[in-house]
Design an enzyme around this catalytic site. Structure first.
Site, mmCIF file in Angstrom:
data_model
loop_
_atom_site.group_PDB
_atom_site.id
_atom_site.type_symbol
_atom_site.label_atom_id
_atom_site.label_comp_id
_atom_site.label_asym_id
_atom_site.label_seq_id
_atom_site.Cartn_x
_atom_site.Cartn_y
_atom_site.Cartn_z
ATOM 1 N N ARG A 93 0.847 -1.207 0.000
ATOM 2 C CA ARG A 93 0.000 0.000 0.000
ATOM 3 C C ARG A 93 0.880 1.254 0.000
ATOM 4 O O ARG A 93 0.573 2.243 -0.668
ATOM 5 C CB ARG A 93 -0.921 0.001 1.227
ATOM 6 C CG ARG A 93 -1.707 1.306 1.328
ATOM 7 C CD ARG A 93 -2.721 1.310 2.460
ATOM 8 N NE ARG A 93 -3.388 2.598 2.531
ATOM 9 C CZ ARG A 93 -4.389 2.880 3.347
ATOM 10 N NH1 ARG A 93 -4.858 1.942 4.156
ATOM 11 N NH2 ARG A 93 -4.943 4.073 3.363
ATOM 12 N N ASN A 147 -11.000 -4.239 -0.326
ATOM 13 C CA ASN A 147 -10.786 -3.143 -1.278
ATOM 14 C C ASN A 147 -9.834 -3.580 -2.385
ATOM 15 O O ASN A 147 -9.153 -4.580 -2.234
ATOM 16 C CB ASN A 147 -10.201 -1.931 -0.538
ATOM 17 C CG ASN A 147 -11.300 -1.028 -0.005
ATOM 18 O OD1 ASN A 147 -12.346 -0.899 -0.618
ATOM 19 N ND2 ASN A 147 -11.059 -0.405 1.126
ATOM 20 N N CYS A 169 -19.390 -2.050 1.068
ATOM 21 C CA CYS A 169 -18.356 -1.117 1.520
ATOM 22 C C CYS A 169 -18.885 -0.340 2.719
ATOM 23 O O CYS A 169 -20.065 0.001 2.763
ATOM 24 C CB CYS A 169 -18.021 -0.160 0.374
ATOM 25 S SG CYS A 169 -16.937 1.199 0.850
ATOM 26 N N ASP A 170 -17.993 -0.026 3.668
ATOM 27 C CA ASP A 170 -18.463 0.673 4.871
ATOM 28 C C ASP A 170 -18.376 2.188 4.772
ATOM 29 O O ASP A 170 -18.817 2.887 5.667
ATOM 30 C CB ASP A 170 -17.688 0.183 6.106
ATOM 31 C CG ASP A 170 -16.230 0.606 6.081
ATOM 32 O OD1 ASP A 170 -15.742 0.998 5.002
ATOM 33 O OD2 ASP A 170 -15.566 0.540 7.134
ATOM 34 N N HIS A 200 -16.896 4.090 -3.778
ATOM 35 C CA HIS A 200 -16.036 5.245 -3.470
ATOM 36 C C HIS A 200 -16.230 6.371 -4.484
ATOM 37 O O HIS A 200 -15.309 7.134 -4.757
ATOM 38 C CB HIS A 200 -14.546 4.841 -3.426
ATOM 39 C CG HIS A 200 -14.192 4.062 -2.205
ATOM 40 N ND1 HIS A 200 -12.906 3.641 -1.917
ATOM 41 C CD2 HIS A 200 -14.954 3.616 -1.172
ATOM 42 C CE1 HIS A 200 -12.899 2.972 -0.772
ATOM 43 N NE2 HIS A 200 -14.135 2.944 -0.311
ATOM 44 N N TYR A 264 -14.736 10.456 -1.049
ATOM 45 C CA TYR A 264 -13.641 10.064 -1.945
ATOM 46 C C TYR A 264 -13.610 10.883 -3.233
ATOM 47 O O TYR A 264 -12.609 10.883 -3.941
ATOM 48 C CB TYR A 264 -13.740 8.576 -2.293
ATOM 49 C CG TYR A 264 -13.159 7.679 -1.235
ATOM 50 C CD1 TYR A 264 -11.826 7.272 -1.285
ATOM 51 C CD2 TYR A 264 -13.926 7.237 -0.162
ATOM 52 C CE1 TYR A 264 -11.287 6.453 -0.309
ATOM 53 C CE2 TYR A 264 -13.403 6.422 0.818
ATOM 54 C CZ TYR A 264 -12.082 6.034 0.742
ATOM 55 O OH TYR A 264 -11.542 5.230 1.707
ATOM 56 N N ARG A 284 -0.615 7.818 4.106
ATOM 57 C CA ARG A 284 -1.616 7.155 4.956
ATOM 58 C C ARG A 284 -1.145 5.758 5.371
ATOM 59 O O ARG A 284 -1.379 5.324 6.506
ATOM 60 C CB ARG A 284 -2.939 7.086 4.182
ATOM 61 C CG ARG A 284 -4.055 6.335 4.857
ATOM 62 C CD ARG A 284 -4.669 7.075 6.021
ATOM 63 N NE ARG A 284 -5.602 6.207 6.726
ATOM 64 C CZ ARG A 284 -5.772 6.178 8.029
ATOM 65 N NH1 ARG A 284 -5.096 6.986 8.808
ATOM 66 N NH2 ARG A 284 -6.640 5.353 8.580
#
EC number: 3.2.1.122
Length: 441
Positions: A93, A147, A169-170, A200, A264, A284
């Site tokens: 990531r 994701n 998705c939350d 998103h 997003y 992040r």
């Protein structure tokens, strides 16, 4: 009431203890006889698994618990697979975020080139889980919240069209929790919403209370001033990067004040702002590795060392209760209205019928029944067409091993300024993802 057998796929995730605590908190609504965990990283999963074994022994000793890296052991005798996997974990990531930033482009987990890179790693992993489930527990359902959900959902549509997989998705749920706080409501479930978009990448077109009163004017007034930052809310426990995202929603709203945006959208509509406010050396991913990763593994270590959860700071993941709502809808035919990522099939009348869209569905024992959204405005339609093309080209690139299509996908992203920049980023991403991507020709 029937008792269920659950498998958490991605058992080594830092979200797993919070999800298990949430499941235990909901046993009256969703009884469980067995919880299993599955991961391909034995060492990482064992650290979480040993702590979870103690939590379960203390709080629900009647529930059978195990964790395994063996697919047959893990996937046999399962009713629901709850899938949250991260192929390449946080070090990958970090590269998803830092490689685009080196080229002056948004570096984000699920948006732009980073999201495409993550998608290319995730497709094989999620398809593998579906195949294990169908082989060892053919009647089970998979609740997939891995994701990048948009790319993963398109891949499941293309590659496993008849599988019992629900993609959820939350993020909209998190925003709706904030909306409820802004409105002074007890719960997001006191609102009746209509939402549409891609994962998103969506908009609320209406929010009403249970009596049918329009709540949009009050929400718009707040969001136009403060974004989704909640007055007197728990903002001090929200990381700085998230607070900025919630606040920036006010600028996103200005583009279309008739709807309320998913946060997003800032990455697509204000990419210059995002890059300018990004630290190319500390993204992040670093925040998470230094924060949640260390915290959760540290707490699990303490639980194992003390052989007790006393004084343990691991807490219930309240947001994850949507997973129980979804499992209950399937198990008990509750007909709950939930946002899922499903094939459009005419729900959005003036949009690609094969697109995987995020819209409200009524969920029962036969799966989701999407609600009709109707026609959407030109602005949203244009943005969604560009973004769904990115997602479809990415999946085609993975299936065909096509360099050309992945270059096209990155070029199409609204976050990327030119085909040349797209190619430079792609070449760097290929180098970084050699272990994980199919060979591209």
């Amino acid at each position: 009431m029937k008792q269920f057998s659950i498998l958490i796929a991605g058992g080594g995730s830092t979200f797993t203890p919070g999800i298990i605590l949430m499941l235990l908190d909901n046993l009256d609504k969703f009884p469980i006889r067995q919880i299993k965990m599955f991961d391909n990283d034995a060492e990482r999963q064992a650290k979480i698994g040993e702590a979870c074994a103690i939590l379960l022994k203390e709080k629900a000793p009647q529930i059978k618990f195990s964790y395994s890296t063996n697919p047959e052991e893990a996937f046999t005798d399962i009713d629901f697979v709850m899938a949250h996997i991260r192929v390449g974990k946080y070090p990958m990531r970090e590269l998803d975020e830092k490689i685009p930033l080196r080229h002056g482009v948004v570096g984000q987990e699920t948006c732009g080139p980073g999201g495409i890179a993550y998608g290319m790693r995730s497709i094989g992993g999620v398809i593998g889980l579906i195949d294990y489930m169908e082989k060892y527990s053919p009647n089970a359902w998979m609740l997939n919240y891995s994701n990048p959900a948009a790319i993963v959902a398109e891949a499941t549509r293309r590659l496993r069209p008849n599988s019992k997989v629900l993609n959820i998705c939350d993020m909209p749920i998190g925003i709706e929790v904030r909306m409820a706080e802004i409105l002074g409501l007890e719960s997001r479930k006191d609102m009746d919403i209509m939402y549409y978009g891609l994962n998103h990448f969506g908009w609320w077109k209406s929010v009403r209370d249970k009596q049918g009163n329009d709540l949009m004017p009050k929400l718009r007034e707040h969001v136009s001033q403060y974004g989704y930052v909640v007055p007197k809310g728990d903002n001090q426990h929200t990381e700085a990067s998230w607070n900025d995202t919630f606040a920036k929603a006010k600028d996103v709203l200005a583009l279309d004040p008739t709807t309320l945006p998913n946060t997003y959208l800032k990455y697509y509509l204000f990419p210059d702002y995002v890059v300018e406010h990004s630290n190319k050396e500390y993204t992040r991913a670093n925040e998470v590795m230094d924060g949640r990763e260390k915290f959760v593994f540290g707490e699990c270590e303490k639980v194992v060392k003390n052989q007790s959860s006393e004084g343990c700071a691991l807490h219930i993941d309240e947001h994850a209760s949507y997973i129980v709502d979804l499992a209950r809808a399937i198990a008990f035919n509750t007909k709950e209205k939930m946002l899922l990522i499903v094939e459009n099939n005419g729900a959005i009348v003036n949009f690609d019928s094969t697109a995987m869209v995020e819209i409200p569905c009524i969920v029962g024992s036969n799966g989701p029944e999407p609600l009709v959204v109707g026609r959407i405005p030109q602005f949203q339609k244009g943005m969604m067409e560009q973004q769904v093309t990115v997602e479809k080209l990415t999946v085609e690139a993975w299936i065909e091993g096509s360099y050309q299509k992945l270059w096209q996908a990155i070029t199409m992203s609204k976050t990327v300024p030119s085909a040349k920049v797209a190619k430079d980023i792609l070449d760097d991403l290929i180098e970084a993802n050699k272990e994980y991507w199919p060979v591209l020709k």
